[in-house]
Design an enzyme around this catalytic site. Structure first.
Site, PDB file in Angstrom:
ATOM      1  N   SER A 160      -0.197  11.760   9.200  1.00  0.00           N
ATOM      2  CA  SER A 160      -0.792  11.021  10.245  1.00  0.00           C
ATOM      3  C   SER A 160      -0.605  11.992  11.523  1.00  0.00           C
ATOM      4  O   SER A 160       0.319  12.678  11.614  1.00  0.00           O
ATOM      5  CB  SER A 160      -0.458   9.665  10.592  1.00  0.00           C
ATOM      6  OG  SER A 160      -0.927   9.285  11.795  1.00  0.00           O
ATOM      7  N   TYR A 173       5.791   3.349  11.766  1.00  0.00           N
ATOM      8  CA  TYR A 173       4.766   4.003  11.202  1.00  0.00           C
ATOM      9  C   TYR A 173       4.865   5.430  11.454  1.00  0.00           C
ATOM     10  O   TYR A 173       4.940   6.368  10.679  1.00  0.00           O
ATOM     11  CB  TYR A 173       3.420   3.518  11.734  1.00  0.00           C
ATOM     12  CG  TYR A 173       2.372   4.049  11.003  1.00  0.00           C
ATOM     13  CD1 TYR A 173       1.614   3.776   9.681  1.00  0.00           C
ATOM     14  CD2 TYR A 173       1.517   5.147  11.735  1.00  0.00           C
ATOM     15  CE1 TYR A 173       0.645   4.491   9.017  1.00  0.00           C
ATOM     16  CE2 TYR A 173       0.379   5.690  11.118  1.00  0.00           C
ATOM     17  CZ  TYR A 173       0.105   5.309   9.893  1.00  0.00           C
ATOM     18  OH  TYR A 173      -1.002   6.108   9.449  1.00  0.00           O
TER      19      TYR A 173
HETATM   20  P1  NAP Z   1      -6.060   1.034   4.220  1.00  0.00           P
HETATM   21  O1  NAP Z   1      -7.318   1.070   4.123  1.00  0.00           O
HETATM   22  O2  NAP Z   1      -4.985   0.034   4.664  1.00  0.00           O
HETATM   23  O3  NAP Z   1      -5.360   1.239   2.581  1.00  0.00           O
HETATM   24  C1  NAP Z   1      -4.167   1.353   2.237  1.00  0.00           C
HETATM   25  C2  NAP Z   1      -3.978   0.954   0.721  1.00  0.00           C
HETATM   26  O4  NAP Z   1      -2.541   1.022   0.527  1.00  0.00           O
HETATM   27  C3  NAP Z   1      -4.766  -0.220   0.079  1.00  0.00           C
HETATM   28  O5  NAP Z   1      -5.127  -0.104  -1.201  1.00  0.00           O
HETATM   29  C4  NAP Z   1      -3.423  -1.157  -0.182  1.00  0.00           C
HETATM   30  O6  NAP Z   1      -3.284  -2.115  -1.065  1.00  0.00           O
HETATM   31  C5  NAP Z   1      -2.117  -0.162  -0.097  1.00  0.00           C
HETATM   32  N1  NAP Z   1      -1.073  -0.675   0.078  1.00  0.00           N
HETATM   33  C6  NAP Z   1      -0.491  -1.085   1.331  1.00  0.00           C
HETATM   34  N2  NAP Z   1       0.936  -1.635   1.225  1.00  0.00           N
HETATM   35  C7  NAP Z   1       1.006  -1.594  -0.409  1.00  0.00           C
HETATM   36  C8  NAP Z   1       2.065  -1.854  -0.992  1.00  0.00           C
HETATM   37  N3  NAP Z   1       3.140  -2.729  -0.405  1.00  0.00           N
HETATM   38  N4  NAP Z   1       2.251  -1.768  -2.156  1.00  0.00           N
HETATM   39  C9  NAP Z   1       1.134  -1.189  -2.739  1.00  0.00           C
HETATM   40  N5  NAP Z   1      -0.008  -0.685  -2.134  1.00  0.00           N
HETATM   41  C10 NAP Z   1      -0.118  -0.940  -0.857  1.00  0.00           C
HETATM   42  O7  NAP Z   1      -5.488   2.574   4.738  1.00  0.00           O
HETATM   43  P2  NAP Z   1      -6.174   3.791   4.861  1.00  0.00           P
HETATM   44  O8  NAP Z   1      -6.853   3.694   6.312  1.00  0.00           O
HETATM   45  O9  NAP Z   1      -7.116   4.083   3.713  1.00  0.00           O
HETATM   46  O10 NAP Z   1      -4.866   4.795   4.923  1.00  0.00           O
HETATM   47  C11 NAP Z   1      -4.723   5.542   3.679  1.00  0.00           C
HETATM   48  C12 NAP Z   1      -3.507   6.588   4.364  1.00  0.00           C
HETATM   49  O11 NAP Z   1      -4.108   7.264   5.245  1.00  0.00           O
HETATM   50  C13 NAP Z   1      -2.443   5.978   4.757  1.00  0.00           C
HETATM   51  O12 NAP Z   1      -1.140   6.650   4.271  1.00  0.00           O
HETATM   52  C14 NAP Z   1      -2.255   6.148   6.121  1.00  0.00           C
HETATM   53  O13 NAP Z   1      -1.308   6.148   6.806  1.00  0.00           O
HETATM   54  C15 NAP Z   1      -3.176   7.564   6.539  1.00  0.00           C
HETATM   55  N6  NAP Z   1      -3.759   7.521   7.503  1.00  0.00           N
HETATM   56  C16 NAP Z   1      -4.890   6.726   7.936  1.00  0.00           C
HETATM   57  C17 NAP Z   1      -5.634   6.947   8.908  1.00  0.00           C
HETATM   58  C18 NAP Z   1      -7.055   6.117   9.303  1.00  0.00           C
HETATM   59  O14 NAP Z   1      -7.581   6.251  10.369  1.00  0.00           O
HETATM   60  N7  NAP Z   1      -7.529   5.381   8.623  1.00  0.00           N
HETATM   61  C19 NAP Z   1      -5.390   8.001   9.994  1.00  0.00           C
HETATM   62  C20 NAP Z   1      -4.394   8.822   9.609  1.00  0.00           C
HETATM   63  C21 NAP Z   1      -3.664   8.533   8.415  1.00  0.00           C
HETATM   64  P3  NAP Z   1      -4.136  -3.381  -0.610  1.00  0.00           P
HETATM   65  O15 NAP Z   1      -5.313  -3.222  -0.217  1.00  0.00           O
HETATM   66  O16 NAP Z   1      -3.962  -4.259  -2.005  1.00  0.00           O
HETATM   67  O17 NAP Z   1      -3.248  -4.041   0.535  1.00  0.00           O
END
Ligand code: NAP
Length: 255
Positions: A160, A173
């Site tokens: 990130s 985070y």
């Molecule tokens: P998201 O929509 O919140 O999805 C996160 C995923 O991780 C979901 O499938 C969730 O499962 C799973 N997860 C969370 N806690 C868990 C646990 N305890 N055990 C197993 N699975 C778990 O997030 P995203 O935005 O797609 O982010 C994906 C990655 O990109 C992350 O590493 C995040 O830090 C990184 N990132 C995202 C952004 C952004 O703007 N979106 C920016 C920078 C970095 P459930 O749905 O079942 O809860």
């Protein structure tokens, strides 16, 4: 007007890029993980879908089966409780099913509270590190032997912007993502000799998902790129076109 030479604009992955490869995606049920799992399957991979919510994983499984005819393996697991015994169990289970593993996308993460370090609750601090960092270390450690059996294998850790530059209120985070960058570098260095495993980090930047909406509730999601738009880099790093690249920090916005 000059045409952009950025790989993100010109990279056209072969539709068979990931044929005969088996790839594990964590957090595969939603957001970027869901989109990446489907993109990998569409490019020929067999998927191992690991995530917290069985129903969401089933839905990704069904979408992959519909689009590609491929069955995926589903591993419902809450990474908040993933420990050394869970890692042994995962290793045994996968070794029974597969002779090798070609890639891991460590994608699952939680945001945790957005609050000052001086007010940050210890239990939530620990949980963020458990889900975002410790479980990824345990999964990697358990599965390196299977990755070693691949011709060329790829480990991608999700980072990130706040894993490169700290920002107020991003607490655990941010720190967990700094540590993820460190894990990428240490592991890449350790595997750089005598292994065919490359290790890189990927920062997707602002992306239209529920995590982003949780972090910025007043933002209009329609102003953000979708996860689909980031897939060229996710495919590049997972497939053989990135052979030889290791220990690097990739960012979708300057790739
Ligand atoms: P998201 O929509 O919140 O999805 C996160 C995923 O991780 C979901 O499938 C969730 O499962 C799973 N997860 C969370 N806690 C868990 C646990 N305890 N055990 C197993 N699975 C778990 O997030 P995203 O935005 O797609 O982010 C994906 C990655 O990109 C992350 O590493 C995040 O830090 C990184 N990132 C995202 C952004 C952004 O703007 N979106 C920016 C920078 C970095 P459930 O749905 O079942 O809860």
């Amino acid at each position: 007007m000059l045409k952009s030479r950025r790989p993100s604009k010109t990279y056209k992955p072969d539709l068979k890029l990931l044929a005969n490869r088996t790839i594990l995606v964590t957090g595969a049920g939603d957001g970027i993980g869901r989109v990446a799992a489907i993109a990998y399957a569409k490019h020929g991979a067999s998927l191992i879908l690991l995530g917290r919510t069985r129903q969401k994983l089933d839905s990704v499984h069904d979408e992959i089966a519909e689009r590609t005819g491929q069955e995926s393996l589903i591993i419902p697991v809450d990474l908040a409780h993933f420990d050394a015994n869970s890692a042994i169990e995962l290793k045994r289970g996968l070794q029974n099913e597969y002779s090798r593993l070609d890639g891991i996308l460590h994608n699952a993460s939680i945001l945790g509270p957005k609050t000052k370090i001086e007010d940050y609750p210890y239990a939530e601090w620990m949980q963020v590190f458990q889900v975002n960092l410790h479980s990824a270390y345990l999964i990697t450690q358990a599965l390196v032997p299977l990755l070693r059996n691949a011709l060329d294998a790829s480990i991608v850790f999700t980072s990130s912007g706040v894993g490169h530059r700290g920002r107020a209120y991003w607490g655990a985070y941010s720190l967990s993502k700094f540590a993820t960058e460190g894990l990428t570098q240490v592991l890449a260095d350790e595997l750089s000799e005598g292994s065919n495993i490359r290790v890189n980090s990927l920062n997707p930047g602002a992306t239209r998902t529920s995590m982003r909406a949780e972090a910025f509730p007043s933002e209009d999601p329609n102003t953000l790129p979708t996860a689909e738009e980031h897939m060229p880099l996710y495919l590049y790093l997972m497939g053989p076109d990135s052979k030889g690249k290791t220990g690097k920090a990739y960012n979708v916005h300057d790739w």
